[in-house]
Design a protein around this motif. Structure first.
Motif, PDB file in Angstrom:
ATOM      1  N   LEU A  35       0.824  -1.209   0.000  1.00 21.25           N
ATOM      2  CA  LEU A  35       0.000   0.000   0.000  1.00 21.25           C
ATOM      3  C   LEU A  35       0.856   1.257   0.000  1.00 21.25           C
ATOM      4  N   ASP A  46      -6.362  -6.006  -2.719  1.00 17.31           N
ATOM      5  CA  ASP A  46      -4.950  -5.753  -2.447  1.00 17.31           C
ATOM      6  C   ASP A  46      -4.293  -6.931  -1.735  1.00 17.31           C
ATOM      7  N   ARG A  49      -3.472  -9.340  -4.340  1.00 14.23           N
ATOM      8  CA  ARG A  49      -2.320  -8.842  -5.107  1.00 14.23           C
ATOM      9  C   ARG A  49      -1.016  -9.229  -4.417  1.00 14.23           C
ATOM     10  N   GLY A  56       0.080  -2.865  -8.707  1.00 13.34           N
ATOM     11  CA  GLY A  56      -1.117  -2.081  -8.973  1.00 13.34           C
ATOM     12  C   GLY A  56      -1.142  -1.443 -10.348  1.00 13.34           C
TER      13      GLY A  56
END
Length: 132
Positions: A35, A46, A49, A56
């Motif tokens: 993040l 996320d 991911r 991203g």
């Protein structure tokens, strides 16, 4: 214990710095770093991911959707993202196919409550779900 449940909407209030309180090898810490590195606020995908290893970026998002499709997630938005992404980046079809196979070969995990796994080491999660 890992349980199947709906995502907790209160997770969206967590910020990147809160995740950095977890141990350095944990999913939570990896999520916090992701993040911060991408200057994002937390969204439910996320966590996937971080587990699947996609960033991203535009191509990372398309690969993520192929991975999730391979892992059993079927929804209209994913299909549209894959279709538009494939047409926009046709030269990366090999990466998309690899992402799909990676998701298909992994044990189904896209619909888990990841809040219960934040303190777990990433290596253990990757191994348990056959993600690598």
């Amino acid at each position: 214990m890992i349980t199947h449940s709906l995502k907790n909407p209160d997770q969206n209030t967590l910020n990147a710095l809160a995740f950095l309180d977890y141990h350095e090898d944990s999913l939570g810490f990896g999520l916090g770093c992701f993040l911060l590195r991408n200057n994002l606020s937390f969204e439910k995908d996320d966590t996937v991911r971080v587990l699947a290893g996609y960033d991203g970026s535009f191509l990372g998002e398309i690969c993520l959707q192929y991975f999730l499709f391979g892992n059993g997630r079927r929804n209209f938005l994913s299909v549209i993202t894959m279709l538009v992404g494939t047409l926009s980046a046709i030269s990366h079809c090999g990466a998309f196919y690899t992402a799909f196979k990676k998701g298909r070969n992994a044990h189904r995990f896209h619909d888990l409550d990841f809040s219960k796994m934040l303190s777990q080491p990433l290596e253990n999660i990757w191994s348990a779900f056959n993600i690598l």
